[in-house]
Design a protein around this motif. Structure first.
Motif, PDB file in Angstrom:
ATOM      1  N   THR A 243      44.564  76.952  33.541  1.00 28.64           N
ATOM      2  CA  THR A 243      43.864  78.055  34.743  1.00 28.64           C
ATOM      3  C   THR A 243      44.095  77.145  35.988  1.00 28.64           C
ATOM      4  OG1 THR A 243      43.128  79.387  33.554  1.00 28.64           O
ATOM      5  CG2 THR A 243      42.377  79.489  35.673  1.00 28.64           C
ATOM      6  N   PHE A 244      43.609  77.013  37.250  1.00 29.07           N
ATOM      7  CA  PHE A 244      43.509  76.329  38.324  1.00 29.07           C
ATOM      8  C   PHE A 244      42.452  77.081  39.102  1.00 29.07           C
ATOM      9  CE2 PHE A 244      47.653  74.424  37.087  1.00 29.07           C
ATOM     10  CZ  PHE A 244      47.388  73.500  37.514  1.00 29.07           C
ATOM     11  N   GLN A 245      41.044  76.407  39.331  1.00 31.73           N
ATOM     12  CA  GLN A 245      40.420  77.187  40.134  1.00 31.73           C
ATOM     13  C   GLN A 245      39.943  76.551  41.579  1.00 31.73           C
ATOM     14  OE1 GLN A 245      36.828  79.727  38.291  1.00 31.73           O
ATOM     15  NE2 GLN A 245      35.574  78.706  39.913  1.00 31.73           N
TER      16      GLN A 245
ATOM     17  N   SER B 293      35.083  72.966  46.004  1.00 36.20           N
ATOM     18  CA  SER B 293      35.136  73.162  44.266  1.00 36.20           C
ATOM     19  C   SER B 293      36.300  72.837  43.649  1.00 36.20           C
ATOM     20  CB  SER B 293      34.124  73.833  43.789  1.00 36.20           C
ATOM     21  OG  SER B 293      33.847  73.576  42.371  1.00 36.20           O
ATOM     22  N   ASN B 294      37.179  72.439  42.906  1.00 33.68           N
ATOM     23  CA  ASN B 294      37.818  72.691  42.676  1.00 33.68           C
ATOM     24  C   ASN B 294      38.169  72.499  40.577  1.00 33.68           C
ATOM     25  OD1 ASN B 294      40.159  72.882  44.784  1.00 33.68           O
ATOM     26  ND2 ASN B 294      39.361  70.678  45.413  1.00 33.68           N
TER      27      ASN B 294
ATOM     28  N   LYS C 160      36.118  69.129  36.521  1.00 31.57           N
ATOM     29  CA  LYS C 160      35.808  70.243  37.818  1.00 31.57           C
ATOM     30  C   LYS C 160      35.342  69.002  38.962  1.00 31.57           C
ATOM     31  CE  LYS C 160      32.912  73.497  38.756  1.00 31.57           C
ATOM     32  NZ  LYS C 160      32.058  74.540  38.921  1.00 31.57           N
ATOM     33  N   GLN C 161      36.647  68.533  40.450  1.00 30.25           N
ATOM     34  CA  GLN C 161      35.929  67.593  41.205  1.00 30.25           C
ATOM     35  C   GLN C 161      34.945  68.900  42.550  1.00 30.25           C
ATOM     36  OE1 GLN C 161      38.827  66.161  43.419  1.00 30.25           O
ATOM     37  NE2 GLN C 161      37.763  64.693  45.048  1.00 30.25           N
ATOM     38  N   ASN C 162      33.594  68.286  42.689  1.00 25.60           N
ATOM     39  CA  ASN C 162      32.928  68.792  44.247  1.00 25.60           C
ATOM     40  C   ASN C 162      32.232  68.258  44.995  1.00 25.60           C
ATOM     41  OD1 ASN C 162      32.526  71.228  42.143  1.00 25.60           O
ATOM     42  ND2 ASN C 162      30.459  71.188  42.042  1.00 25.60           N
ATOM     43  N   LYS C 163      32.562  68.453  45.938  1.00 24.68           N
ATOM     44  CA  LYS C 163      31.662  67.912  47.228  1.00 24.68           C
ATOM     45  C   LYS C 163      31.137  68.637  48.082  1.00 24.68           C
ATOM     46  CE  LYS C 163      36.310  64.888  48.338  1.00 24.68           C
ATOM     47  NZ  LYS C 163      37.007  64.401  49.058  1.00 24.68           N
TER      48      LYS C 163
END
Length: 171
Positions: free
Chosen positions: A93-95, A117-118, A150-153
């Motif tokens: 799954t991609f979110q 968020s990705n 997970k990557q957040n900016k």
């Protein structure tokens, strides 16, 4: 202790999926998802002991997330006609989504903290399924194993202030 409490909030989500049997007891499919969260804390006051107090006001949180994924289910029939069965589902799954945390008012100066968020996740979920008709079933499953990245900016008032990358596993 608590006075002047003014809070509103809502949660909404829809997560449809559809699958196709490519062989006996093997189904592949697609999952889609959308979720939205809104919360508004107009005012909150807490009176503590010895004249100490805490007060919060004008806080707002909004978030929208979209997801898409693929899955494979392997079924094992428990009844002779196959109406009841257990399955194991593997999914990828991609979110992606954006959240906003707003503080203050237009008059006092509004501060906007935005988080982009990705995430990608691989999951394993066994379950049980009842086929109501030949092509329609009702299922219940429990996610027992997952891997995610997970990557957040984060941006405050449009200026990037930080980012982080996290990965993990759960059981």
């Amino acid at each position: 202790l608590v006075k002047d409490f003014n809070f509103t909030g809502s949660l909404f989500g829809v997560h449809p999926y559809v699958g196709y049997f490519v062989a006996d007891n093997h189904c592949v499919g697609v999952k889609l998802g959308y979720s939205a969260t809104k919360a508004n804390l107009g005012n909150f006051s807490l009176d503590l002991i010895d004249g100490m107090s805490l007060s919060l006001s004008d806080l707002e949180y909004n978030a929208q997330y979209y997801s898409a994924g693929i899955f494979h289910r392997a079924y094992l029939g428990l009844t002779p006609g196959g109406q009841l069965g257990v399955f194991n589902e593997t999914s990828l799954t991609f979110q992606s989504g954006v959240s906003h945390f707003l503080r203050g008012t237009q008059e006092s100066g509004l501060q906007d903290t935005k988080t982009v968020s990705n995430e990608i996740a691989l999951g394993l979920a066994p379950g049980i399924s009842v086929f109501i008709m030949d092509n329609v079933s009702a299922s219940v499953s429990v996610g027992i194993l997952g891997l995610n990245y997970k990557q957040n900016k984060q941006y405050v008032d449009g200026v990037e202030t930080g980012s982080y990358i996290a990965s993990g596993a759960n059981f």
